[in-house]
Design a protein around this motif. Structure first.
Motif, PDB file in Angstrom:
ATOM      1  N   VAL A  57      52.349  37.175  45.245  1.00  0.00           N
ATOM      2  CA  VAL A  57      51.059  37.859  45.264  1.00  0.00           C
ATOM      3  C   VAL A  57      50.050  37.028  44.485  1.00  0.00           C
ATOM      4  O   VAL A  57      48.896  36.871  44.875  1.00  0.00           O
ATOM      5  N   LEU A  58      50.554  36.486  43.393  1.00  0.00           N
ATOM      6  CA  LEU A  58      49.696  35.672  42.535  1.00  0.00           C
ATOM      7  C   LEU A  58      49.154  34.482  43.319  1.00  0.00           C
ATOM      8  O   LEU A  58      47.974  34.155  43.256  1.00  0.00           O
ATOM      9  N   TYR A  63      46.549  35.439  45.539  1.00  0.00           N
ATOM     10  CA  TYR A  63      45.382  35.741  44.725  1.00  0.00           C
ATOM     11  C   TYR A  63      44.608  34.467  44.391  1.00  0.00           C
ATOM     12  O   TYR A  63      43.410  34.364  44.550  1.00  0.00           O
ATOM     13  N   PHE A  64      45.352  33.470  43.932  1.00  0.00           N
ATOM     14  CA  PHE A  64      44.722  32.191  43.598  1.00  0.00           C
ATOM     15  C   PHE A  64      44.014  31.617  44.800  1.00  0.00           C
ATOM     16  O   PHE A  64      42.894  31.126  44.724  1.00  0.00           O
ATOM     17  N   HIS A  65      44.685  31.718  45.919  1.00  0.00           N
ATOM     18  CA  HIS A  65      44.166  31.191  47.153  1.00  0.00           C
ATOM     19  C   HIS A  65      42.795  31.788  47.425  1.00  0.00           C
ATOM     20  O   HIS A  65      41.823  31.103  47.681  1.00  0.00           O
ATOM     21  N   LYS A  66      42.765  33.095  47.289  1.00  0.00           N
ATOM     22  CA  LYS A  66      41.551  33.854  47.528  1.00  0.00           C
ATOM     23  C   LYS A  66      40.432  33.344  46.611  1.00  0.00           C
ATOM     24  O   LYS A  66      39.295  33.150  47.032  1.00  0.00           O
ATOM     25  N   ILE A  67      40.798  33.131  45.367  1.00  0.00           N
ATOM     26  CA  ILE A  67      39.801  32.677  44.393  1.00  0.00           C
ATOM     27  C   ILE A  67      39.229  31.327  44.800  1.00  0.00           C
ATOM     28  O   ILE A  67      38.022  31.112  44.816  1.00  0.00           O
ATOM     29  N   ILE A  68      40.119  30.435  45.150  1.00  0.00           N
ATOM     30  CA  ILE A  68      39.659  29.094  45.525  1.00  0.00           C
ATOM     31  C   ILE A  68      38.680  29.181  46.674  1.00  0.00           C
ATOM     32  O   ILE A  68      37.618  28.575  46.657  1.00  0.00           O
ATOM     33  N   MET A  69      39.074  29.943  47.661  1.00  0.00           N
ATOM     34  CA  MET A  69      38.267  29.978  48.870  1.00  0.00           C
ATOM     35  C   MET A  69      36.914  30.618  48.635  1.00  0.00           C
ATOM     36  O   MET A  69      35.919  30.198  49.190  1.00  0.00           O
ATOM     37  N   ALA A  70      36.911  31.622  47.790  1.00  0.00           N
ATOM     38  CA  ALA A  70      35.648  32.300  47.540  1.00  0.00           C
ATOM     39  C   ALA A  70      34.684  31.384  46.798  1.00  0.00           C
ATOM     40  O   ALA A  70      33.480  31.482  46.939  1.00  0.00           O
ATOM     41  N   GLU A  71      35.257  30.495  46.021  1.00  0.00           N
ATOM     42  CA  GLU A  71      34.415  29.688  45.161  1.00  0.00           C
ATOM     43  C   GLU A  71      33.964  28.389  45.806  1.00  0.00           C
ATOM     44  O   GLU A  71      32.930  27.843  45.476  1.00  0.00           O
ATOM     45  N   ARG A  72      34.798  27.911  46.695  1.00  0.00           N
ATOM     46  CA  ARG A  72      34.530  26.594  47.275  1.00  0.00           C
ATOM     47  C   ARG A  72      33.265  26.609  48.102  1.00  0.00           C
ATOM     48  O   ARG A  72      33.115  27.447  48.988  1.00  0.00           O
ATOM     49  N   GLU A 119      38.552  31.202  55.937  1.00  0.00           N
ATOM     50  CA  GLU A 119      38.218  32.106  54.836  1.00  0.00           C
ATOM     51  C   GLU A 119      36.704  32.346  54.792  1.00  0.00           C
ATOM     52  O   GLU A 119      36.245  33.462  54.574  1.00  0.00           O
ATOM     53  N   GLU A 154      34.915  35.839  55.055  1.00  0.00           N
ATOM     54  CA  GLU A 154      33.972  36.198  53.996  1.00  0.00           C
ATOM     55  C   GLU A 154      32.704  36.828  54.596  1.00  0.00           C
ATOM     56  O   GLU A 154      32.147  37.758  54.056  1.00  0.00           O
ATOM     57  N   GLN A 209      41.083  43.764  43.980  1.00  0.00           N
ATOM     58  CA  GLN A 209      42.137  42.839  43.598  1.00  0.00           C
ATOM     59  C   GLN A 209      42.138  42.591  42.092  1.00  0.00           C
ATOM     60  O   GLN A 209      43.179  42.591  41.454  1.00  0.00           O
ATOM     61  N   TYR A 244      45.151  43.457  39.690  1.00  0.00           N
ATOM     62  CA  TYR A 244      45.745  42.412  38.867  1.00  0.00           C
ATOM     63  C   TYR A 244      45.623  42.753  37.385  1.00  0.00           C
ATOM     64  O   TYR A 244      46.563  42.565  36.613  1.00  0.00           O
ATOM     65  N   VAL A 289      43.743  25.207  40.673  1.00  0.00           N
ATOM     66  CA  VAL A 289      43.802  25.489  42.104  1.00  0.00           C
ATOM     67  C   VAL A 289      42.448  25.930  42.641  1.00  0.00           C
ATOM     68  O   VAL A 289      42.333  26.362  43.763  1.00  0.00           O
ATOM     69  N   GLY A 290      41.410  25.851  41.791  1.00  0.00           N
ATOM     70  CA  GLY A 290      40.067  25.972  42.343  1.00  0.00           C
ATOM     71  C   GLY A 290      39.265  27.180  41.931  1.00  0.00           C
ATOM     72  O   GLY A 290      38.156  27.367  42.417  1.00  0.00           O
ATOM     73  N   ALA A 291      39.802  28.041  41.061  1.00  0.00           N
ATOM     74  CA  ALA A 291      39.021  29.196  40.664  1.00  0.00           C
ATOM     75  C   ALA A 291      37.848  28.729  39.806  1.00  0.00           C
ATOM     76  O   ALA A 291      38.036  27.966  38.870  1.00  0.00           O
ATOM     77  N   GLY A 292      36.651  29.194  40.142  1.00  0.00           N
ATOM     78  CA  GLY A 292      35.480  28.815  39.363  1.00  0.00           C
ATOM     79  C   GLY A 292      35.443  29.613  38.080  1.00  0.00           C
ATOM     80  O   GLY A 292      36.156  30.604  37.918  1.00  0.00           O
ATOM     81  N   ARG A 309      34.535  33.217  38.515  1.00  0.00           N
ATOM     82  CA  ARG A 309      35.626  34.021  39.050  1.00  0.00           C
ATOM     83  C   ARG A 309      36.584  34.417  37.931  1.00  0.00           C
ATOM     84  O   ARG A 309      37.059  35.547  37.868  1.00  0.00           O
TER      85      ARG A 309
END
Lengths: 123, 917
Positions: A2-3, A6-15, B91, B95, B107, B111, B417-420, B423
Motif C-alpha cells: 500500500v505504501l 502511496y508513494f507512486h501517487k505522490i510522485i505522479m501528483a508532484e511531477r 496519472e 488527475e 489517503q 495513512y 521516489v519523487g514526493a515534493g 506533499r
C-alpha cells in the motif's frame, strides 16, 4: 505494498507534466487539427508531427493529458469508434465552444507572432 | 495491462460526447464538476477507457515501426520511448478527471491513522495533552459565550439601550436614576422612540398557604415589556392605567415561578395571589429565557410614582434602571450626546441633587456585562488557559519534531521516489489534524465535566447562582472548540512538518536510517520550545501565586469584628403592619428581646448593613462646628443603622465614649457612633466625642457623636477603611434589616430557633430573602469573596496543569536526547567517565533549558501584581516577589523531570551502548 502505491501517487501528483511548456501551444495545435474533423489521438499526433515537418516533436504521451483537459473544458468531445484497421479507438471532435476558442487562440497567436517578429527585426 | 477486464459498459461513455456537445453553454465549472463527479463514481470505467485509449496509440505506433522493418520487440520499445512516461501521462489524465485533492486527503488521513496506531504511546500523550488544553479552554469559553457573547433576550438587542447615572467624582458610572430625572429624560429627549424604567431586584414575599416565600421581583413601568420587545406566553402585559396609584395590583409571573408554584396551570391568569400581604391579580406569564445575566426576577409588578417620588428632594434617590429604544436612524453616539446635554441641563437646574451627575448610555448587552463585572476576570482566565494550550502545543510540536527525526529515513525515501516538499508537509499536517480532532473530541468530553464543576463552584452568592444556569456547551462554544482544535493542529504541526520535509536525501539514505544531520537543528528547536514552555509555566504560576497571596491576605486580615459563631438572616418588613417607623422598630426590638431569652443564644441584634457584605451606602453630611457647605462639597461617609446590642454581638471594639443603650430612643437626643477612620479623617485633632453631625438622609437631624468604634471591613480584603457612622434603629428605624445572633451552637441548630423567634412575632414574615435564608457570617463573607476564591483556585489549577505539561515537555526533550546519545555516553563511559560525570552532563543540559526559561519568564512575571491591581478593584499592587518562589518551584520541578532520564543515562552499560544500533 500500500505504501508503494502511496508513494507512486505522490510522485505522479508532484511531477510536472512533460508537456507543460508547450501546454497552451499544444492545446491550440490539437484544436486546429481537430478542426479538420474527428480523429483519434494517434492520428492527431501523426498529423501534428508531419505537418510541422517533425519540428514539433514532443513525447507523444503529452497529447493525452491535453486531450482530456480540453474535453473537461468542453472544447472537444469524445466518442468511441472503430478505426481503419478495425480496432476500437477513441475519437475526438471539436465542439462549438472549441471552435470559438480556436479562433481566439489563433488570433492571439497571430498578434503575438507579429509582435515578436517586430521586436526581433528592430533589435 | 491489456488483460484487465473492462466493464462492459465501456461503450456507454460514448453518450457523453453528444450531451457535451449540446451543452456548451453550461458554465465551465458546472460541466467540470459533473464530469468529475461522474468520474469519481465510475472510477473503474475511466481507468479502462484510459488504458484502452493509450494502448491503441502504442499499438498503432508499434505497427508502424514494424512495417518499417523493426522486430516486434524493438518496435514495442521504440513506441514506448516515443510515447514517454506512460504511467506519468496516465496519472496526469486521471488527475484531470478526479478530485485528486480529495482522494489525496482520504489517503493522507488513512495513512495518518495507521501511523498514529503504530505509535500508541506518542498518540496517547499527544491526545491527552491536547485534550487537557482544549478542555480547559472550552470550559472558560463557555462562560465567555454565555456572559459576554450572548445577546440579551429582547427584540433587536443592538438598538435597546440603557441610560444610567454617572458621577465621576464619586466614581460611579452605572448608577440607577431618580424618578424625576427619568421623567425629564423621557419627556425631553428626541432620540428614543420609547423609554421604560424598572426598580430592579425588589424583595417580595409571596404568602398564602405554607411558608412565606421570599422572592425577587422587578417593579416596572407599564410599557417595560413593549420597550424590550418581550411578549408573554399567556395573558397580557401591563396596561397604562396600572401605573396609576391604587390600580397597580397586577402581577406577571416568570415561567420558572409559574412552573414551580402552579405546575404550569394555564388557568392561573386572573387568579389572585397575596404579595407582601396584599392581593394581586396574575395578568400574564412570561416565556422562559427572559433572564438577563444578573437580572433574574421571579415576578414583575407595575411601578407607580408616588407623590414623594415626585418631590424635589427625591431627585437624590436613585433607584431606577432605565431602558430606551432608539428611534430609527438614530445612532448610539447621537443618543449619548443628547443624554449628556440633558443631564447637563438638569445639573444646572437642580444643583443640590444633580451637580456632578451625568449619564452613561450603553447597549443593553454591554450594560449587563459591566453590571455582572465579569469581563476582566474572564479575560485573565482566557489568557491563562490560552497559555496552557500554548504549552500543550509546544509539547506536541516537540514530540512531532522528535518523531520527524526518527522518520527521517522514511521521508528521505519518499522524496527520493519523487514526493515534493509540499506533499510531505501535507501528509504531516494531516496527521496533526487527526491528533487535533481527537484531542478536540476528548477535550470536549473533559469540558462537559469541567463546566459541571465550574457551575458547582459558582454557587457562592445569589447572583452567580442565577448566572450559572446558562452555562453549558452551547453552539458557540462547540464551534470555538472545533476551531481551536484545527488551529492548534496547524500550530503544533506546521514547524515539525516543514522540518521533516527538509530531508537531506543523500545523507539520510547513506547513513542507512541512522540519525541524520538534521537532528541537531531539531534538538535546538525543541530546546527553544521547552524553554518557552518553562517561561509560560513560570508566568502562570506567578499569576496564580499573586492571586492566592492576595486571597490569603484577604482572609487573614482583621475584619474588625469576630465572624465566628455569628448567624444572620435578612428581614424585609412589608405591608400594612409595618408602615410606620415605630412598628418597624418594635418588630426588631421584640424579636431581638425574644432571641436573647432563648437558651444557647449569647446575644442578638439587628443592622441595616452587615460587615463584609459589600458595604453600606454613602451619604453626605454636615458638621455643626464647621462652616456650612454646598451639598456637592460636603464630606461623605458610610451610614449604618444598628441596634443597641449590635457592637457587643459583633464584638466590635469600643475605642472611646460609649455604645448605644435602649434608652437612646425617640424620647432622648439623637445620637451617633463613628468609627476610627471617620474620626481620623474629619476630626484629626481627636475632639470627635460630643460633636454634632447631620446626615443628609430623608429625615435629616442633628446627632451627637457619643462613641468611637474600630473600623469594620465592608468587603473581604478591603485595602483601606472607609468612614462609617452608626445610627440607632430605635431612633431611625428601617424596614430592611439583618438579624445577627451570636451562639456557640451549630448553625443548623440556630436557624430554627431564629425562625421560630421571628414567626412568634409575625407568622407571615419570611426569614431571609430570595438571595439567601439563614446564613453564617462566613457564608455572608463568602458571597463577596467567593469569586476571588474561585478565581484563585482556577488559576491555581491551570498553573499546576501548565507546570505538569512543561515538566513533561522537558522530560521528553532530555529523555530523547539521552536516547540519541546512548552511543556517545557509552563511549564516554568506556573511556573512563563515571556515573556522576554522565549525570552532570545530562543535568547540565536540562539546567540550561530551565535557566533560559526562567530568565525569560521571571521578568514577565514581575509586573503581574500591578497588572491585576489595574484590572481588579481592591487588588494590592504589591507582591512582585511572588515571582521568586514561582521561579524556584518551576526550577525544582523541571530539574526533577530532567533527573529521571539523567539517572537512566548514568546507568547505561557501556557494552550495551556500544553495540547499540
Amino acid at each position: 505494498m500500500v505504501l508503494a502505491r502511496y508513494f507512486h501517487k505522490i510522485i505522479m501528483a508532484e511531477r510536472p507534466n512533460p508537456g507543460e511548456l508547450l501546454r497552451d501551444t499544444l492545446d491550440m495545435l490539437i484544436l486546429k487539427t481537430l478542426a479538420r474533423g474527428a480523429m483519434h489521438g494517434y492520428a492527431i499526433a501523426e498529423f501534428i508531427e508531419q505537418t510541422s515537418e517533425e519540428v514539433l516533436r514532443v513525447e507523444e504521451g503529452a497529447l493525452y493529458p491535453a486531450l482530456h483537459r480540453l474535453e473537461i473544458r468542453g472544447w472537444v468531445a469524445s466518442k468511441w469508434g472503430v478505426s481503419g484497421n478495425n480496432r476500437r479507438a477513441k475519437y475526438y471532435r471539436l465542439t462549438g465552444a472549441g471552435r470559438t476558442q480556436l479562433a481566439e487562440e489563433t488570433q492571439r497567436w497571430g498578434r503575438m507572432a507579429t509582435a515578436i517578429a517586430r521586436i526581433l527585426e528592430t533589435a | 495491462m491489456r488483460s484487465a477486464a473492462c466493464p462492459s459498459g465501456a461503450r456507454k461513455t460514448a453518450d457523453r460526447s453528444q450531451s457535451l456537445g449540446a451543452r456548451v453553454m453550461i458554465p465551465d465549472w458546472v460541466t467540470k464538476m459533473r464530469l468529475r463527479a461522474r468520474a469519481l463514481l465510475k472510477r473503474r470505467q475511466l481507468d479502462c477507457d484510459l488504458r484502452e485509449e493509450l494502448s491503441f496509440h502504442l499499438a498503432m505506433r508499434q505497427e508502424k515501426y514494424q512495417v518499417a522493418g523493426m522486430t516486434p520487440e524493438d518496435a514495442h520499445l521504440a513506441a514506448r520511448r516515443r510515447f514517454g512516461n506512460l504511467t506519468g501521462f496516465k496519472e496526469a489524465c486521471r488527475e484531470m478527471w478526479t478530485f485528486s485533492w480529495l482522494e489525496d486527503l482520504v489517503q493522507d488521513v488513512r495513512y495518518g491513522l495507521r501511523q498514529l496506531r503504530r505509535n500508541p504511546g506518542f498518540t496517547a500523550v499527544a491526545i491527552i495533552t491536547l485534550a487537557l488544553g482544549i478542555g480547559a479552554n472550552t470550559v472558560i469559553f463557555s462562560t465567555v459565550s454565555e456572559w459576554l457573547l450572548r445577546k440579551p433576550p429582547v427584540r433587536d438587542p443592538d438598538r435597546l439601550l440603557t441610560v444610567s447615572s454617572k458621577n465621576v467624582v464619586r466614581g460611579y458610572s452605572l448608577q440607577p436614576t431618580s424618578v424625576l430625572d427619568f421623567e425629564a429624560w423621557r419627556t425631553q429627549n428626541h432620540v428614543f422612540r420609547s423609554m421604560a424604567a424598572a426598580d430592579m431586584e425588589v424583595p417580595f414575599t409571596l404568602t398564602g398557604g405554607g411558608q412565606p416565600q421570599p422572592l425577587i421581583g422587578d417593579r416596572v413601568t407599564p410599557n417595560y415589556f413593549n420597550v424590550l420587545g418581550i411578549s408573554p406566553v399567556l395573558g397580557r402585559t401591563f396596561l397604562a392605567s396600572e401605573g396609576e396609584p391604587g390600580h397597580d395590583h397586577a402581577v406577571i409571573l416568570s415561567h420558572a415561578l409559574w412552573m414551580e408554584r402552579y405546575s404550569g396551570d394555564p388557568n392561573v391568569i386572573g387568579r389572585s395571589v397575596e404579595l407582601d400581604g396584599e392581593p394581586y391579580t396574575i395578568v400574564a406569564i412570561m416565556p422562559p429565557g427572559t433572564d438577563m445575566t444578573i437580572f433574574t426576577p421571579s415576578l414583575w409588578t407595575p411601578l407607580v410614582f408616588t407623590a414623594h417620588d415626585l418631590s424635589a428632594p427625591a431627585r437624590a434617590n436613585r433607584n431606577l434602571t432605565v431602558f430606551a429604544r432608539l428611534k430609527p436612524g438614530v445612532t448610539i453616539e447621537q443618543a449619548q450626546a443628547e443624554m449628556a446635554s440633558l443631564a447637563g441641563r438638569l445639573a444646572q437646574a437642580h444643583p443640590e441633587t444633580n451637580k456632578g451627575w451625568g449619564t452613561t448610555v450603553l447597549r443593553l448587552q454591554e450594560f449587563l456585562i459591566r453590571s455582572a463585572n465579569v469581563r476582566r476576570g474572564l479575560t485573565v482566565l482566557l489568557a491563562t488557559v490560552g497559555f496552557v494550550l500554548l504549552i500543550a502545543c509546544a509539547n506536541i510540536a516537540g514530540l512531532l519534531l522528535a518523531r520527524g527525526a526518527a522518520r527521517g529515513h522514511e521521508m528521505a525515501i519518499r522524496s527520493a521516489v519523487g514526493a515534493g516538499r509540499l506533499r510531505l508537509i501535507r501528509q504531516m499536517l494531516a496527521e496533526s489534524l487527526l491528533i487535533g480532532t481527537a484531542g478536540g473530541a476528548a477535550g470536549l468530553a473533559i469540558s462537559v465535566w469541567g463546566i459541571h464543576l465550574l457551575r458547582y463552584g459558582l454557587e457562592f452568592n445569589f447572583y452567580v447562582r442565577q448566572m450559572n444556569g446558562g452555562l453549558y456547551l452551547d453552539k458557540t462554544t462547540l464551534i470555538f472548540a472545533l476551531a481551536v482544535s484545527l488551529v492548534t493542529a496547524i500550530l503544533f504541526g506546521f514547524v515539525p512538518a516543514v522540518r521533516a520535509s527538509k530531508t537531506n536525501l543523500c545523507g539520510a539514505l547513506k547513513e542507512g536510517g541512522r540519525t541524520e544531520s538534521g537532528g541537531r537543528g531539531r534538538n535546538k528547536m525543541r530546546g527553544v520550545l521547552v524553554a518557552g514552555e518553562i517561561a509560560l509555566a513560570l508566568l502562570l504560576l506567578a499569576g496564580a501565586g499573586v492571586m492566592m497571596r492576595d486571597l490569603v491576605h484577604e482572609l487573614t486580615e482583621n475584619e474588625g469584628f469576630n465572624p465566628n459563631h455569628l448567624i444572620t438572616a435578612a428581614i424585609h418588613l412589608k405591608g400594612r403592619n409595618y408602615q410606620s417607623p415605630a412598628q418597624q422598630a418594635a418588630f426588631f426590638d421584640l424579636v431581638t428581646e425574644k432571641l436573647k431569652q432563648l437558651p444557647g443564644i449569647q446575644s442578638a441584634s439587628a443592622t441595616s448593613d452587615l460587615p463584609l457584605a459589600g458595604g453600606p451606602g454613602h451619604v453626605t453630611f454636615r458638621i455643626e462646628a464647621q462652616a456650612p457647605l454646598l451639598p456637592s462639597k460636603r464630606p461623605v461617609t458610610e451610614d449604618i443603622v444598628a441596634g443597641p446590642a449590635y457592637f457587643r454581638t459583633m464584638e466590635i471594639s469600643l475605642l472611646k465614649g460609649r455604645f448605644f443603650t435602649p434608652s437612646d430612643n425617640t424620647h432622648s437626643p439623637v445620637v451617633a457612633i463613628a468609627n476610627e477612620e471617620f474620626a481620623r479623617r474629619f476630626f484629626p485633632k481627636g475632639n470627635v466625642i460630643g460633636q454634632r453631625i447631620k446626615l443628609d438622609t430623608d429625615h435629616p437631624v442633628w446627632a451627637e457623636i457619643i462613641g468611637i468604634v474600630g473600623n469594620v471591613e465592608d468587603y473581604v480584603g478591603q485595602l483601606s477603611p472607609d468612614a462609617q457612622v452608626y445610627e440607632s434603629y430605635l431612633q431611625t428605624p428601617l424596614p430592611d434589616m439583618s438579624l445577627v445572633v451570636r451562639s456557640p451552637l451549630a448553625p443548623s441548630a440556630v436557624a430554627p430557633i431564629l425562625r421560630r423567634a421571628v414567626w412568634s412575632v409575625d407568622k407571615d414574615q419570611p426569614v431571609g430573602d430570595a438571595e439567601g435564608g439563614v446564613l453564617t457570617m462566613s457564608a455572608v463573607a463568602n458571597e463577596t469573596s467567593g469569586g476571588d476564591k474561585l478565581m484563585a483556585s482556577l488559576m491555581g489549577v491551570f498553573a499546576a496543569l501548565a507546570l505538569a505539561l512543561a515538566a513533561v515537555g522537558i522530560y521528553g526533550v532530555i529523555a530523547y536526547s539521552v536516547n540519541q546519545r546512548t552511543h556517545e555516553i557509552g563511549i564516554r563511559m568506556a573511556l573512563g567517565a563515571r556515573k556522576g560525570d554522565v549525570l552532570r552532563l545530562v543535568l547540565q543540559q536540562g539546567g540550561l533549558l530551565t535557566l533560559i526559561g526562567c530568565a525569560i519568564g521571571f521578568p514577565l512575571a514581575l509586573p503581574l501584581p500591578r497588572l491585576f491591581a489595574a484590572l481588579f478593584d481592591g487588588f494590592s499592587p504589591q507582591g512582585s516577589l511572588v515571582a521568586v518562589p514561582a521561579c524556584l518551584v518551576v526550577a525544582v520541578v523541571s530539574m526533577l523531570a530532567t533527573y529521571i532520564p539523567a539517572h537512566r543515562a548514568s546507568r547505561v552499560d557501556p557494552m550495551v551502548a556500544l553495540r547499540y544500533e
